[in-house]
Design a protein around this motif. Sequence first.
Motif, PDB file in Angstrom:
ATOM      1  N   MET A 176      12.303  -4.152   6.687  1.00  0.00           N
ATOM      2  CA  MET A 176      10.971  -3.944   6.112  1.00  0.00           C
ATOM      3  C   MET A 176      10.852  -2.515   5.591  1.00  0.00           C
ATOM      4  N   LEU A 177      10.494  -2.362   4.322  1.00  0.00           N
ATOM      5  CA  LEU A 177      10.309  -1.037   3.738  1.00  0.00           C
ATOM      6  C   LEU A 177       8.958  -0.470   4.139  1.00  0.00           C
ATOM      7  N   GLN A 178       8.986   0.769   4.592  1.00  0.00           N
ATOM      8  CA  GLN A 178       7.763   1.475   4.959  1.00  0.00           C
ATOM      9  C   GLN A 178       7.457   2.502   3.877  1.00  0.00           C
ATOM     10  N   LEU A 179       6.351   2.331   3.159  1.00  0.00           N
ATOM     11  CA  LEU A 179       5.995   3.240   2.081  1.00  0.00           C
ATOM     12  C   LEU A 179       4.667   3.926   2.373  1.00  0.00           C
ATOM     13  N   LEU A 180       4.615   5.211   2.033  1.00  0.00           N
ATOM     14  CA  LEU A 180       3.381   5.968   2.131  1.00  0.00           C
ATOM     15  C   LEU A 180       2.765   6.050   0.740  1.00  0.00           C
ATOM     16  N   VAL A 181       1.496   5.678   0.633  1.00  0.00           N
ATOM     17  CA  VAL A 181       0.773   5.782  -0.632  1.00  0.00           C
ATOM     18  C   VAL A 181      -0.204   6.951  -0.514  1.00  0.00           C
ATOM     19  N   ILE A 182      -0.090   7.909  -1.419  1.00  0.00           N
ATOM     20  CA  ILE A 182      -0.980   9.068  -1.425  1.00  0.00           C
ATOM     21  C   ILE A 182      -1.901   8.944  -2.624  1.00  0.00           C
ATOM     22  N   PHE A 183      -3.174   8.718  -2.349  1.00  0.00           N
ATOM     23  CA  PHE A 183      -4.163   8.582  -3.407  1.00  0.00           C
ATOM     24  C   PHE A 183      -4.720   9.960  -3.775  1.00  0.00           C
ATOM     25  N   THR A 184      -4.872  10.209  -5.069  1.00  0.00           N
ATOM     26  CA  THR A 184      -5.493  11.474  -5.509  1.00  0.00           C
ATOM     27  C   THR A 184      -6.689  11.242  -6.422  1.00  0.00           C
ATOM     28  N   GLY A 185      -7.018   9.979  -6.699  1.00  0.00           N
ATOM     29  CA  GLY A 185      -8.118   9.685  -7.607  1.00  0.00           C
ATOM     30  C   GLY A 185      -7.592   9.201  -8.937  1.00  0.00           C
ATOM     31  N   GLY A 186      -8.114   9.772 -10.025  1.00  0.00           N
ATOM     32  CA  GLY A 186      -7.683   9.358 -11.350  1.00  0.00           C
ATOM     33  C   GLY A 186      -8.246   8.000 -11.745  1.00  0.00           C
ATOM     34  N   THR A 187      -7.927   7.570 -12.948  1.00  0.00           N
ATOM     35  CA  THR A 187      -8.427   6.277 -13.430  1.00  0.00           C
ATOM     36  C   THR A 187      -7.976   5.133 -12.542  1.00  0.00           C
ATOM     37  N   ILE A 188      -6.783   5.245 -11.985  1.00  0.00           N
ATOM     38  CA  ILE A 188      -6.268   4.185 -11.127  1.00  0.00           C
ATOM     39  C   ILE A 188      -7.084   4.053  -9.845  1.00  0.00           C
ATOM     40  N   GLY A 189      -7.852   5.101  -9.507  1.00  0.00           N
ATOM     41  CA  GLY A 189      -8.732   5.061  -8.346  1.00  0.00           C
ATOM     42  C   GLY A 189     -10.199   5.128  -8.732  1.00  0.00           C
ATOM     43  N   ASN A 234      -2.945  -9.027  -2.890  1.00  0.00           N
ATOM     44  CA  ASN A 234      -3.457 -10.344  -3.272  1.00  0.00           C
ATOM     45  C   ASN A 234      -2.928 -10.822  -4.621  1.00  0.00           C
ATOM     46  N   SER A 235      -1.905 -10.139  -5.123  1.00  0.00           N
ATOM     47  CA  SER A 235      -1.363 -10.497  -6.436  1.00  0.00           C
ATOM     48  C   SER A 235       0.002 -11.143  -6.294  1.00  0.00           C
ATOM     49  N   GLY A 236       0.464 -11.725  -7.393  1.00  0.00           N
ATOM     50  CA  GLY A 236       1.805 -12.307  -7.405  1.00  0.00           C
ATOM     51  C   GLY A 236       2.891 -11.257  -7.470  1.00  0.00           C
ATOM     52  N   LEU A 237       2.505  -9.990  -7.595  1.00  0.00           N
ATOM     53  CA  LEU A 237       3.469  -8.891  -7.653  1.00  0.00           C
ATOM     54  C   LEU A 237       3.841  -8.385  -6.265  1.00  0.00           C
ATOM     55  N   HIS A 238       3.119  -8.812  -5.268  1.00  0.00           N
ATOM     56  CA  HIS A 238       3.288  -8.311  -3.906  1.00  0.00           C
ATOM     57  C   HIS A 238       4.665  -8.643  -3.337  1.00  0.00           C
ATOM     58  N   ARG A 239       5.271  -7.651  -2.691  1.00  0.00           N
ATOM     59  CA  ARG A 239       6.544  -7.853  -2.000  1.00  0.00           C
ATOM     60  C   ARG A 239       6.269  -8.060  -0.519  1.00  0.00           C
ATOM     61  N   SER A 240       6.842  -9.088   0.038  1.00  0.00           N
ATOM     62  CA  SER A 240       6.625  -9.387   1.455  1.00  0.00           C
ATOM     63  C   SER A 240       7.429  -8.467   2.368  1.00  0.00           C
ATOM     64  N   ASP A 241       8.382  -7.717   1.781  1.00  0.00           N
ATOM     65  CA  ASP A 241       9.233  -6.855   2.599  1.00  0.00           C
ATOM     66  C   ASP A 241       8.752  -5.400   2.600  1.00  0.00           C
ATOM     67  N   VAL A 242       7.481  -5.184   2.244  1.00  0.00           N
ATOM     68  CA  VAL A 242       6.946  -3.829   2.140  1.00  0.00           C
ATOM     69  C   VAL A 242       5.681  -3.698   2.969  1.00  0.00           C
ATOM     70  N   THR A 243       5.601  -2.607   3.724  1.00  0.00           N
ATOM     71  CA  THR A 243       4.388  -2.240   4.442  1.00  0.00           C
ATOM     72  C   THR A 243       3.861  -0.935   3.866  1.00  0.00           C
ATOM     73  N   GLY A 289       9.885   5.749   1.170  1.00  0.00           N
ATOM     74  CA  GLY A 289       9.472   6.310  -0.094  1.00  0.00           C
ATOM     75  C   GLY A 289       7.987   6.627  -0.092  1.00  0.00           C
ATOM     76  N   ILE A 290       7.569   7.397  -1.114  1.00  0.00           N
ATOM     77  CA  ILE A 290       6.174   7.804  -1.258  1.00  0.00           C
ATOM     78  C   ILE A 290       5.726   7.494  -2.677  1.00  0.00           C
ATOM     79  N   VAL A 291       4.571   6.856  -2.797  1.00  0.00           N
ATOM     80  CA  VAL A 291       3.956   6.618  -4.100  1.00  0.00           C
ATOM     81  C   VAL A 291       2.704   7.476  -4.199  1.00  0.00           C
ATOM     82  N   VAL A 292       2.601   8.253  -5.268  1.00  0.00           N
ATOM     83  CA  VAL A 292       1.424   9.097  -5.507  1.00  0.00           C
ATOM     84  C   VAL A 292       0.666   8.518  -6.688  1.00  0.00           C
ATOM     85  N   THR A 293      -0.555   8.061  -6.458  1.00  0.00           N
ATOM     86  CA  THR A 293      -1.373   7.591  -7.575  1.00  0.00           C
ATOM     87  C   THR A 293      -2.137   8.785  -8.138  1.00  0.00           C
ATOM     88  N   HIS A 294      -2.209   8.864  -9.458  1.00  0.00           N
ATOM     89  CA  HIS A 294      -2.649  10.103 -10.111  1.00  0.00           C
ATOM     90  C   HIS A 294      -3.347   9.752 -11.420  1.00  0.00           C
TER      91      HIS A 294
END
Length: 356
Positions: A1-14, A38-47, A83-88
Amino acid sequence: MLQLLVIFTGGTIGSRRSGEGIDVHASGSYALIDAYNNSGLHRSDVTLTAVQPLNLLSENLTPDDWIALATAIREADHSAYDGIVVTHGSDTLAYSAALLGYLFADAKLPVVLTASNYPLEDERSNGLRNFSCSIDFIADACLPGVFAVYEDDKGSPHVYIGTRITQAVSFTDQFGSPYGITYGRMEQGRFQWHDHPHNPMPESLRSASKAGLEWEPGTLKLEDGIVYIKPYPGLNYSYYDFSERRPKAVLHDLHHSGTASAIRKGPYSLPQFIADCRALDIDVYICPIKDRSAALYASSLRLIEAGAVILENMSMEAAVTKLMLAYGFYSDRAEAEAFMTGTSVYFERNEVRHAD
């Protein structure tokens, strides 16, 4: 299972639409995770685990906000995540990607910035797809370092090295890259590397010998005393009066051929402006120039003769953020210049890859 940290910073995506405007919303960022799950893009192997050190439109970002973002990444337990995803926000994503590229050049895990062209609730939005492709990139490529992932207007998700993405342009809202070369693209959840002489081999990103900058969140300084000037016909340098308050350095953009006004004297003279800055102990850098060893226009040579420091093969976004680091790290001007011209921190120089 992949463990990912999502760091939100705002922006249009937020953000969410409110009346006729768009602004960040307290729940906007976390709605992205709900939409993904809730989308068809969701990976079941990711937290996914999420934090939000900032919540702003990226055009309002300041050096203090950059430090807060860098601190959140630095203080995260990297051993706990894959891994880390930064939304910006898209407006300044290229600057943030370059800065984080320098600060986390030696990262052992992928740090991926992404954004959205419209709020998630807008059917034209590519935000959910960009987020999904960022997760897929981390899962498939397994490349450490700093990247950006963003879908173009043709629906192709491109992968950029952090120091090699340039600002989205007006009217088309498309990001660019030096020489028009991205690091690769995502195809059906798989990373396809773009094998090009200007692109480093994936193995070089995995190299354990990558050297990082030495910094700590409590002492990190980004020098905002940098003045950026863009040339145009009729630019009157007499309006830049630094006699009372002096910047640390001036970064002067150039036309595509590596030129700017080379009139020898007068208010429209860049050589005169450079000489005036040098007399006040203000360093002047010019960028971008592909290669100073190649044939240069006479006007380019006059700028060099006047005392300007050339930054070769580097985008303006990579140059300005590196200058903020250089003059924040070093009080000695010679050390700052050496850092700018003699040190490649994280692939910011778009040099041709040499064959092994």
